[in-house]
Design a protein around this motif. Structure first.
Motif, short mmCIF file in Angstrom:
data_model
loop_
_atom_site.label_atom_id
_atom_site.label_comp_id
_atom_site.label_asym_id
_atom_site.label_seq_id
_atom_site.Cartn_x
_atom_site.Cartn_y
_atom_site.Cartn_z
N GLY A 54 5.61 -7.62 8.07
CA GLY A 54 5.65 -9.11 7.53
C GLY A 54 5.80 -8.62 5.78
O GLY A 54 5.91 -9.68 5.05
N GLY A 55 6.49 -7.58 5.52
CA GLY A 55 6.87 -7.16 4.11
C GLY A 55 5.97 -7.09 3.31
O GLY A 55 5.97 -6.87 2.01
N SER A 56 4.50 -6.63 3.71
CA SER A 56 3.50 -6.19 2.92
C SER A 56 3.13 -4.69 2.90
O SER A 56 2.19 -4.34 3.78
N GLU A 57 4.13 -3.96 2.17
CA GLU A 57 4.06 -2.45 2.36
C GLU A 57 2.69 -2.15 1.63
O GLU A 57 1.99 -1.01 2.04
N THR A 58 2.33 -2.99 0.48
CA THR A 58 0.94 -2.60 0.08
C THR A 58 -0.25 -2.71 0.95
O THR A 58 -1.00 -1.96 0.90
N ARG A 59 -0.24 -3.69 1.63
CA ARG A 59 -1.31 -3.88 2.88
C ARG A 59 -1.12 -2.74 3.70
O ARG A 59 -2.35 -2.20 4.15
N SER A 60 -0.01 -2.18 4.24
CA SER A 60 0.12 -1.26 5.14
C SER A 60 -0.37 0.04 4.62
O SER A 60 -1.09 0.86 5.28
N LEU A 61 0.16 0.43 3.39
CA LEU A 61 -0.47 1.58 2.64
C LEU A 61 -1.90 1.70 2.36
O LEU A 61 -2.60 2.41 2.83
N ALA A 62 -2.60 0.52 2.04
CA ALA A 62 -4.04 0.48 2.04
C ALA A 62 -4.59 0.75 3.26
O ALA A 62 -5.70 1.25 3.13
N ALA A 63 -4.38 0.36 4.42
CA ALA A 63 -4.64 0.54 5.72
C ALA A 63 -4.71 1.94 6.04
O ALA A 63 -5.49 2.51 6.61
N ALA A 64 -3.35 2.50 5.72
CA ALA A 64 -3.44 3.94 5.94
C ALA A 64 -4.32 4.79 5.09
O ALA A 64 -5.00 6.06 5.37
N VAL A 65 -4.86 4.49 3.86
CA VAL A 65 -5.80 5.19 3.01
C VAL A 65 -7.28 4.89 3.54
O VAL A 65 -7.86 5.90 3.59
N ARG A 66 -7.35 3.83 4.35
CA ARG A 66 -8.59 3.64 4.92
C ARG A 66 -8.75 4.78 6.16
O ARG A 66 -9.83 5.36 6.19
N ILE A 67 -7.54 4.78 6.82
CA ILE A 67 -7.62 5.82 8.02
C ILE A 67 -7.88 7.16 7.40
O ILE A 67 -8.42 7.77 8.09
N ALA A 68 -7.30 7.51 6.35
CA ALA A 68 -7.27 8.86 5.80
C ALA A 68 -8.70 8.91 5.35
O ALA A 68 -9.33 10.10 5.42
N TYR A 69 -9.60 8.09 4.87
CA TYR A 69 -10.85 8.15 4.58
C TYR A 69 -11.97 8.51 5.83
O TYR A 69 -12.90 9.22 5.70
N VAL A 70 -11.34 7.90 6.92
CA VAL A 70 -12.08 8.17 8.08
C VAL A 70 -12.28 9.59 8.33
O VAL A 70 -13.21 10.19 8.83
N LYS A 82 9.02 1.60 -4.44
CA LYS A 82 9.70 0.29 -3.83
C LYS A 82 8.93 -0.81 -3.87
O LYS A 82 9.24 -1.87 -3.16
N MET A 83 7.57 -0.57 -4.11
CA MET A 83 6.97 -1.82 -4.09
C MET A 83 6.76 -2.65 -5.48
O MET A 83 7.18 -2.07 -6.68
N ASP A 84 6.29 -3.97 -5.46
CA ASP A 84 6.30 -4.66 -6.73
C ASP A 84 5.31 -3.71 -7.78
O ASP A 84 4.13 -3.36 -7.32
N GLU A 85 5.62 -3.71 -9.05
CA GLU A 85 5.00 -2.77 -9.94
C GLU A 85 3.38 -3.31 -10.07
O GLU A 85 2.40 -2.41 -9.81
N SER A 86 3.24 -4.75 -10.12
CA SER A 86 1.74 -4.96 -10.10
C SER A 86 1.01 -4.76 -8.92
O SER A 86 -0.20 -5.14 -9.09
N GLU A 87 1.79 -4.53 -7.75
CA GLU A 87 0.79 -4.47 -6.51
C GLU A 87 0.74 -2.93 -6.12
O GLU A 87 -0.05 -2.51 -5.07
N ARG A 88 1.10 -2.01 -6.91
CA ARG A 88 1.20 -0.72 -6.41
C ARG A 88 -0.21 0.10 -6.56
O ARG A 88 -0.97 0.16 -7.76
N PRO A 89 -0.84 0.49 -5.53
CA PRO A 89 -2.35 1.04 -5.52
C PRO A 89 -2.32 2.46 -6.09
O PRO A 89 -2.76 3.29 -5.54
N TYR A 90 -1.84 2.71 -7.41
CA TYR A 90 -1.64 4.11 -7.78
C TYR A 90 -2.98 4.89 -7.96
O TYR A 90 -3.28 5.66 -7.56
#
Length: 379
Positions: A170-186, A212-220
């Motif tokens: 759906g074009g929401s790479e930020t959401r996909s990365l956030a989900a990966a962070v959650r899996i990593a925390y599991v 490659k994400m919008d600067e304001s949405e990057r979860p650094y």
């Protein structure tokens, strides 16, 4: 002034300037609903929920047709621990705006903040089956956090992987990365596998590069804290150095969220005194009243301050918050276990037993892989 307030409050996190800008508007136009609502949101970011409540009541009195004011008011009540008032507002919103999109999410948030996980899960499952695909994806994401909180790790992973896949398409790479962070925390928190957690986040960053994400949405900061928690402070520093080169970061400056990250890195580098100072500042300043508390409690433990640690764990467990389910997925079970251990070390068997009992109730349907930990708790 609307633009100044919005930029100061929601881009720069300069809440004092935002309050001044919106108050100037309201001095001239006291019935400006947008200014009332936005000023309320700024006060909420400063954890001044009673002030937000009063502003929203004013806004609804001016224009009762704005549905978002009702859900915001419900959250203002929730964050003050007044769940009955929050429920009354949502009931009123449901009557006035049948099928209101935000009402079900707010109802789930009320249940999760009360730690009524069965009710929260029912609401999340209902959202996950919504016809609107964006609402359904939100529902899957919240459901993943809720079942993770309850120790159902395999199901949580399945939902997070779905979010990552659908978010990416759906074009929401930020959401996909956030989900990966959650899996990593599991893998990090529950399975004690930092190497696997690092591999998971490395793979996700290769697929969804921050640059490659919008600067304001990057979860650094979220990504950097994961690296720090997993024992790689050097990689965490690289991520933050990259963040400081962005225009969005320069506009915002060093905020409390960045202090939290600096504290996590300091703890990983075995500089506990500095870590405690930074995390304490962040815990008192970020909009989320619970998010940094567990890192602060752990810092107190490293510093040999068990009483401060206990008080902070207790504050975490009992503070109302509209998005508890997100933080609880990573922390609640372990907070209860550690709190029980600390009380036990002080020979307070009654309070220790209360924490252990709460954990056994929370994880009563947990995956078999958590059984060794639960057996130890039962003993």
């Amino acid at each position: 002034n609307q633009m100044l307030g919005s930029h100061a409050g929601f881009v720069q996190a300069n809440y004092a300037s935002a309050v001044d800008a919106y108050n100037r508007i309201l001095q001239r136009y006291p019935d400006d609903v947008r200014a009332l609502s936005n000023l309320g949101a700024v006060h909420a970011a400063r954890r001044e929920y009673a002030v937000q409540e009063s502003l929203l009541v004013r806004a609804i009195a001016v224009d009762s047709s704005v549905s978002s004011l009702y859900t915001a008011l419900a959250y203002a009540h929730l964050n003050q621990g007044d769940y009955n008032a929050a429920r009354r507002v949502l009931d009123k919103a449901d009557r006035r705006f049948p099928g209101l999109r935000g009402s079900r999410l707010a109802a789930m948030s009320v249940a999760a903040s009360k730690q009524d996980w069965a009710a929260a899960e029912r609401e999340a499952r209902a959202r996950a089956t919504a016809r609107d695909s964006s609402v359904a994806l939100d529902g899957v994401e919240t459901l993943a956090n809720i079942v993770m909180t309850q120790g159902r790790l395999a199901e949580a992973e399945q939902h997070f992987r779905r979010v990552a896949a659908l978010g990416g398409r759906g074009g929401s790479e930020t959401r996909s990365l956030a989900a990966a962070v959650r899996i990593a925390y599991v893998q990090l928190r529950y399975r004690h596998s930092p190497a696997v957690a690092i591999s998971t986040i490395n793979t996700a960053l290769a697929r969804y590069p921050l640059a490659k994400m919008d600067e304001s949405e990057r979860p650094y900061d979220e990504v950097a804290r994961l690296y720090a928690d997993a024992g790689q402070p050097d990689r965490a520093l690289e991520i933050i150095t990259e963040a400081t080169r962005t225009r969005a970061d320069r506009q915002r400056g060093t905020d409390d969220n960045r202090r939290w990250t600096a504290g996590a890195i300091a703890m990983a580098e075995r500089r506990p005194w500095e870590g405690e100072i930074e995390i304490h500042g962040a815990a008192e300043g970020i909009p989320c009243p619970i998010c940094a508390l567990l890192d602060l409690a752990r810092a107190y433990e490293v510093a040999g301050k068990p009483d401060s640690a206990i008080a902070t764990y207790e504050r975490y467990v009992h503070t109302p918050w509209q998005r508890r389910y997100e933080t609880d997925a990573l922390e609640l079970g372990f907070a209860l276990k550690r709190l029980g251990e600390l009380y036990q070390s002080q020979n307070d068997r009654t309070k220790a037993a209360a924490q252990y009992t709460a954990l056994l109730q929370l994880w009563k349907g947990a995956d078999a892989e958590l059984e060794p930990l639960l057996a130890d708790v039962r003993r």
